[in-house]
Write a protein that holds these residues in place. Structure first.
Motif, PDB file in Angstrom:
ATOM      1  N   GLN A  49      30.606  69.686  59.381  1.00  0.00           N
ATOM      2  CA  GLN A  49      29.398  69.148  60.011  1.00  0.00           C
ATOM      3  C   GLN A  49      29.079  67.767  59.449  1.00  0.00           C
ATOM      4  OE1 GLN A  49      25.917  71.560  59.479  1.00  0.00           O
ATOM      5  NE2 GLN A  49      24.631  70.264  60.761  1.00  0.00           N
ATOM      6  N   LEU A  50      29.113  67.622  58.125  1.00  0.00           N
ATOM      7  CA  LEU A  50      28.826  66.336  57.502  1.00  0.00           C
ATOM      8  C   LEU A  50      29.876  65.295  57.874  1.00  0.00           C
ATOM      9  CD1 LEU A  50      27.837  67.645  53.949  1.00  0.00           C
ATOM     10  CD2 LEU A  50      26.287  66.829  55.751  1.00  0.00           C
ATOM     11  N   PHE A  51      31.131  65.734  57.984  1.00  0.00           N
ATOM     12  CA  PHE A  51      32.230  64.835  58.347  1.00  0.00           C
ATOM     13  C   PHE A  51      32.035  64.305  59.766  1.00  0.00           C
ATOM     14  CE2 PHE A  51      37.158  64.526  57.909  1.00  0.00           C
ATOM     15  CZ  PHE A  51      37.059  63.151  58.040  1.00  0.00           C
ATOM     16  N   LEU A  52      31.799  65.212  60.717  1.00  0.00           N
ATOM     17  CA  LEU A  52      31.673  64.810  62.116  1.00  0.00           C
ATOM     18  C   LEU A  52      30.452  63.926  62.346  1.00  0.00           C
ATOM     19  CD1 LEU A  52      32.594  68.154  63.924  1.00  0.00           C
ATOM     20  CD2 LEU A  52      34.024  66.122  63.671  1.00  0.00           C
ATOM     21  N   GLN A  53      29.367  64.220  61.637  1.00  0.00           N
ATOM     22  CA  GLN A  53      28.136  63.454  61.818  1.00  0.00           C
ATOM     23  C   GLN A  53      28.093  62.201  60.948  1.00  0.00           C
ATOM     24  OE1 GLN A  53      24.981  66.264  61.136  1.00  0.00           O
ATOM     25  NE2 GLN A  53      25.410  67.417  63.014  1.00  0.00           N
ATOM     26  N   ASN A  54      29.137  62.007  60.145  1.00  0.00           N
ATOM     27  CA  ASN A  54      29.248  60.815  59.294  1.00  0.00           C
ATOM     28  C   ASN A  54      28.045  60.674  58.365  1.00  0.00           C
ATOM     29  OD1 ASN A  54      30.788  58.654  58.433  1.00  0.00           O
ATOM     30  ND2 ASN A  54      29.872  57.208  59.886  1.00  0.00           N
ATOM     31  N   GLN A  55      27.583  61.806  57.830  1.00  0.00           N
ATOM     32  CA  GLN A  55      26.417  61.813  56.955  1.00  0.00           C
ATOM     33  C   GLN A  55      26.847  61.709  55.495  1.00  0.00           C
ATOM     34  OE1 GLN A  55      24.189  65.351  57.742  1.00  0.00           O
ATOM     35  NE2 GLN A  55      23.593  64.749  59.809  1.00  0.00           N
ATOM     36  N   PRO A  56      26.145  60.939  54.691  1.00  0.00           N
ATOM     37  CA  PRO A  56      26.476  60.854  53.259  1.00  0.00           C
ATOM     38  C   PRO A  56      26.074  62.137  52.526  1.00  0.00           C
ATOM     39  CG  PRO A  56      24.494  59.581  53.724  1.00  0.00           C
ATOM     40  CD  PRO A  56      25.025  60.032  55.048  1.00  0.00           C
ATOM     41  N   ILE A  57      26.802  62.448  51.473  1.00  0.00           N
ATOM     42  CA  ILE A  57      26.515  63.627  50.655  1.00  0.00           C
ATOM     43  C   ILE A  57      25.705  63.176  49.433  1.00  0.00           C
ATOM     44  CG2 ILE A  57      27.506  65.505  49.303  1.00  0.00           C
ATOM     45  CD1 ILE A  57      29.959  65.397  51.019  1.00  0.00           C
ATOM     46  N   PRO A  58      24.547  63.799  49.179  1.00  0.00           N
ATOM     47  CA  PRO A  58      23.766  63.452  47.981  1.00  0.00           C
ATOM     48  C   PRO A  58      24.588  63.676  46.713  1.00  0.00           C
ATOM     49  CG  PRO A  58      22.462  64.793  49.494  1.00  0.00           C
ATOM     50  CD  PRO A  58      23.872  64.805  50.012  1.00  0.00           C
ATOM     51  N   ARG A  59      24.312  62.879  45.685  1.00  0.00           N
ATOM     52  CA  ARG A  59      25.108  62.961  44.457  1.00  0.00           C
ATOM     53  C   ARG A  59      24.981  64.323  43.794  1.00  0.00           C
ATOM     54  NH1 ARG A  59      29.160  60.130  44.820  1.00  0.00           N
ATOM     55  NH2 ARG A  59      29.538  60.692  42.644  1.00  0.00           N
ATOM     56  N   TRP A  60      23.832  64.974  43.933  1.00  0.00           N
ATOM     57  CA  TRP A  60      23.704  66.290  43.294  1.00  0.00           C
ATOM     58  C   TRP A  60      24.651  67.301  43.937  1.00  0.00           C
ATOM     59  CZ3 TRP A  60      22.404  70.631  46.032  1.00  0.00           C
ATOM     60  CH2 TRP A  60      21.772  70.465  47.266  1.00  0.00           C
ATOM     61  N   GLN A  61      24.903  67.147  45.262  1.00  0.00           N
ATOM     62  CA  GLN A  61      25.846  68.045  45.921  1.00  0.00           C
ATOM     63  C   GLN A  61      27.276  67.735  45.495  1.00  0.00           C
ATOM     64  OE1 GLN A  61      24.651  67.805  50.183  1.00  0.00           O
ATOM     65  NE2 GLN A  61      24.621  70.030  50.071  1.00  0.00           N
ATOM     66  N   VAL A  62      27.573  66.447  45.293  1.00  0.00           N
ATOM     67  CA  VAL A  62      28.896  66.069  44.800  1.00  0.00           C
ATOM     68  C   VAL A  62      29.137  66.693  43.426  1.00  0.00           C
ATOM     69  CG1 VAL A  62      30.372  64.143  44.111  1.00  0.00           C
ATOM     70  CG2 VAL A  62      28.908  63.924  46.139  1.00  0.00           C
ATOM     71  N   ALA A  63      28.118  66.628  42.575  1.00  0.00           N
ATOM     72  CA  ALA A  63      28.239  67.219  41.241  1.00  0.00           C
ATOM     73  C   ALA A  63      28.402  68.736  41.325  1.00  0.00           C
ATOM     74  CB  ALA A  63      27.009  66.863  40.402  1.00  0.00           C
ATOM     75  N   LEU A  64      27.659  69.359  42.250  1.00  0.00           N
ATOM     76  CA  LEU A  64      27.757  70.797  42.430  1.00  0.00           C
ATOM     77  C   LEU A  64      29.157  71.184  42.888  1.00  0.00           C
ATOM     78  CD1 LEU A  64      26.226  73.526  42.504  1.00  0.00           C
ATOM     79  CD2 LEU A  64      25.731  73.054  44.917  1.00  0.00           C
ATOM     80  N   PHE A  65      29.716  70.392  43.784  1.00  0.00           N
ATOM     81  CA  PHE A  65      31.073  70.678  44.260  1.00  0.00           C
ATOM     82  C   PHE A  65      32.093  70.534  43.137  1.00  0.00           C
ATOM     83  CE2 PHE A  65      35.154  69.265  45.945  1.00  0.00           C
ATOM     84  CZ  PHE A  65      35.441  70.263  46.855  1.00  0.00           C
ATOM     85  N   ARG A  66      31.905  69.501  42.302  1.00  0.00           N
ATOM     86  CA  ARG A  66      32.864  69.287  41.211  1.00  0.00           C
ATOM     87  C   ARG A  66      32.847  70.451  40.225  1.00  0.00           C
ATOM     88  NH1 ARG A  66      31.382  64.556  39.979  1.00  0.00           N
ATOM     89  NH2 ARG A  66      33.109  63.358  40.880  1.00  0.00           N
ATOM     90  N   GLU A  67      31.670  71.058  40.034  1.00  0.00           N
ATOM     91  CA  GLU A  67      31.549  72.138  39.060  1.00  0.00           C
ATOM     92  C   GLU A  67      31.861  73.515  39.649  1.00  0.00           C
ATOM     93  OE1 GLU A  67      30.994  71.882  35.823  1.00  0.00           O
ATOM     94  OE2 GLU A  67      31.089  69.711  36.069  1.00  0.00           O
ATOM     95  N   LEU A  68      31.406  73.769  40.886  1.00  0.00           N
ATOM     96  CA  LEU A  68      31.505  75.111  41.471  1.00  0.00           C
ATOM     97  C   LEU A  68      32.355  75.187  42.733  1.00  0.00           C
ATOM     98  CD1 LEU A  68      27.773  76.256  41.102  1.00  0.00           C
ATOM     99  CD2 LEU A  68      29.703  76.706  39.547  1.00  0.00           C
ATOM    100  N   GLY A  69      32.754  74.023  43.266  1.00  0.00           N
ATOM    101  CA  GLY A  69      33.544  74.023  44.494  1.00  0.00           C
ATOM    102  C   GLY A  69      32.747  74.392  45.724  1.00  0.00           C
ATOM    103  N   GLU A  70      31.401  74.259  45.655  1.00  0.00           N
ATOM    104  CA  GLU A  70      30.534  74.621  46.782  1.00  0.00           C
ATOM    105  C   GLU A  70      29.545  73.511  47.065  1.00  0.00           C
ATOM    106  OE1 GLU A  70      30.900  77.120  48.664  1.00  0.00           O
ATOM    107  OE2 GLU A  70      32.119  78.535  47.527  1.00  0.00           O
ATOM    108  N   LEU A  71      28.994  73.547  48.299  1.00  0.00           N
ATOM    109  CA  LEU A  71      27.952  72.602  48.677  1.00  0.00           C
ATOM    110  C   LEU A  71      26.685  73.339  49.089  1.00  0.00           C
ATOM    111  CD1 LEU A  71      30.018  70.026  50.772  1.00  0.00           C
ATOM    112  CD2 LEU A  71      29.036  69.664  48.515  1.00  0.00           C
ATOM    113  N   ALA A  72      26.408  74.489  48.452  1.00  0.00           N
ATOM    114  CA  ALA A  72      25.199  75.278  48.703  1.00  0.00           C
ATOM    115  C   ALA A  72      25.093  75.679  50.162  1.00  0.00           C
ATOM    116  CB  ALA A  72      23.953  74.506  48.282  1.00  0.00           C
TER     117      ALA A  72
END
Length: 569
Positions: free
Chosen positions: A475-498
């Motif tokens: 969804q984020l890819f198709l809509q060309n939406q930026p990912i907040p840095r906290w979600q990037v950090a969450l992905f790096r640690e847990l592999g998820e975007l909530a």
């Protein structure tokens, strides 16, 4: 007062001959059409669905071959009991030199012996058989059938339905040619070459767009109304509100309809690029008996019906259609083989002339017939509000896979690859010459997940292993939406975007497939209406065909529906 016409056939309303015949009858507003399955003609007591009928027609299909005599006998009995004045018996042509041909001839003679006015139509192989191979034509450009090497006078099913309708109207007599044939003698290779030419001719951008426009424009008044646009968009997964919005955004003159110029606005350049890469050459493959049966079963055809269809193919290959034919197998060109070939050409020409004299010159060539189905063989889809999508089969990570390209309206091109088991998925923008931020997560339990970001926006996605979170990433890819840095950090640690899990889809407005914008309510309606497997839902919505991330959610919805059905039982 409407005349009642009974139509009897095996459980296959998809046969184009029957569909068109019923369409003609209903369209005239003169006839009340009643239908009965051939299976209901079997047994000691015949099923009754009506008390009287003016005419009755039975379509003999491969499902009926084993019981063709009993079915035909019971059909005649039923027609007499209903007070029918006229009956029609329609069946494939087959030489009496074969066992199948003898059974069909006996059934034909039984019907002819009735005291009713009778029309017997025996026909050559139908072009509509090709439609069963839609997927392989679309994705692999192959046509795999057991047709042998001898040419046959294939005929358009519309010719049969038109003949029946004209006979009902009293415009033609009941003395047709012994076999209804097409315009040309065709081998499997001839059919493949013709389909190749038709596909090639329809890959011009504006011709292709016109085909799609006309497909939506049901009344062919050169304008698309909301009533016409809605069914098309619903099939692609859009809601009614979204269809209204698309209509309002597309028609620029405010008249409430979309004309062809508005429909093609902004499509031309992308369509030209996409269609230029679409392969056109169709290859015919004359497959073995065992392979043919396996393929038919894989397409959902019951094994006994597959065996009957193969029996017809083998009989026609070996003995031909006409009694005087002799399809001897020979690999050496001899004077005898040349004489046989010339004899087939002369016989076909004679049969074609007989048909023209009886029915009028309404025969349809394969080229003209195939044009109305060419969109089914081109793997390009116009997705209103989303862009233009292409789908191909291929290999990825040494596994069978779907390869996709999505051309968005903002000139972004998203390339996708995913294995059919969804274990490996990749999506990326076509422009790879750029510096990106790489964020990855890996564990033995979930596999590997990699996001590549540019300016906070997703540039590519790579997944090894099943991941429900792929849905939100898509969804984020198709809509060309930026990912907040906290979600990037969450992905790096847990592999998820909530993300939300499938069981949290509670509203009919929740989007299940981000690529096609198909909502939860749409899937619920389709499942409730009888779509009980993933393939049927994909056919109706195109969901899972782009990135495939919604497949686990849809499968869970199907599982929930099955559970509810079991509880009700």
């Amino acid at each position: 007062m409407l005349q009642t016409i009974l139509i009897v056939f095996a459980a296959n309303l998809q046969q184009i001959t029957i569909q068109n015949f019923i369409y003609h009858l209903i369209g005239s507003e003169k006839y009340d059409v009643q239908v009965l399955l051939t299976s209901e003609l079997s047994g000691s007591q015949l099923t009754r669905k009506l008390d009287i009928a003016n005419s009755a027609f039975i379509f003999i299909q491969p499902a009926d071959f084993d019981q063709v005599m009993e079915i035909s006998r019971n059909f005649v009995v039923l027609a007499n009991e209903l007070g029918c004045q006229r009956i029609g018996w329609i069946a494939p042509a087959c030489s009496e030199k074969s066992d199948l041909g003898k059974r069909l001839a006996e059934a034909e003679n039984l019907v002819r012996s009735s005291c009713l006015e009778t029309l017997i139509l025996r026909h050559a192989p139908l072009f509509s058989d090709i439609l069963e191979h839609k997927k392989e034509l679309k994705y692999r450009r192959t046509l795999s059938m057991s047709l042998g090497t001898n040419p046959l006078p294939w005929v358009a099913p519309e010719v049969i339905s038109q003949a029946l309708y004209k006979w009902v109207l009293g415009e033609i007599n009941n003395q047709p040619p012994d076999i209804i044939v097409g315009t040309s003698l065709l081998t499997g290779d001839n059919i493949a070459k013709t389909l190749s030419l038709v596909i090639k001719e329809n890959l011009n951008g504006m011709i292709f767009a016109r085909q799609y426009f006309d497909k939506i424009d049901v009344d062919l008044n050169n304008e698309i109304s909301l009533a016409e646009l809605l069914p098309y968009l619903l099939k692609l997964g859009y809601s009614q509100d979204e269809a209204v919005n698309i209509l309002e955004e597309t028609h620029t003159d405010g008249n409430g309809v979309i004309d062809f110029e508005e429909f093609t606005q902004g499509l031309g350049e992308n369509l030209t690029k996409i269609l230029a890469d679409v392969p056109t050459k169709v290859q015919y493959i004359n497959i073995a008996k065992s392979t043919s049966i396996y393929d038919m079963i894989a397409r959902g055809i019951e094994e006994n019906i597959a065996q009957s269809r193969l029996e017809l193919c083998e009989a026609v290959n070996e003995y031909g259609l006409y009694q005087q034919e002799d399809h001897k197998k020979t690999e050496i060109v001899t004077e005898e083989s040349l004489v046989n070939k010339l004899s087939r050409v002369i016989t076909h020409h004679k049969k074609k002339q007989e048909l023209d004299q009886w029915l009028g010159n309404i025969n349809i060539s394969l080229t003209d017939w195939a044009k109305q189905y060419v969109l089914d063989w081109i793997n390009v889809y116009i997705l209103p509000g989303r862009g233009i999508l292409t789908i191909n089969e291929g290999l990825f990570a040494e596994q069978p896979a779907l390869i996709t390209r999505l051309f968005q309206g903002n000139n972004r091109v998203i390339l996708g690859k995913r294995t059919l088991d969804m274990q490996t998925v990749e999506m990326q923008l076509a422009n790879t010459d750029t510096e990106v931020e790489v964020v990855s997560y890996q564990s033995p339990e979930v596999g590997e997940r990699i996001l590549k970001l540019k300016n906070g926006q997703i540039f590519s996605v790579s997944v090894r292993g099943i991941w429900r979170g792929l849905r939100l990433v898509t969804q984020l890819f198709l809509q060309n939406q930026p990912i907040p840095r906290w979600q990037v950090a969450l992905f790096r640690e847990l592999g998820e975007l909530a993300i939300e899990e499938a069981n949290n889809l509670s509203s009919v407005e929740d989007i299940v497939c981000n690529c096609t914008q198909t909502k939860c309510g749409k899937f619920q309606d389709l499942i409730a209406g009888g779509c009980n497997n993933l393939e049927q839902l994909v056919e109706q919505t195109q969901a899972t065909t782009i990135c495939g991330s919604c497949k686990p959610l849809i499968e869970e919805m199907l599982g929930s529906a099955s559970g509810l059905s079991s509880k009700k039982l």
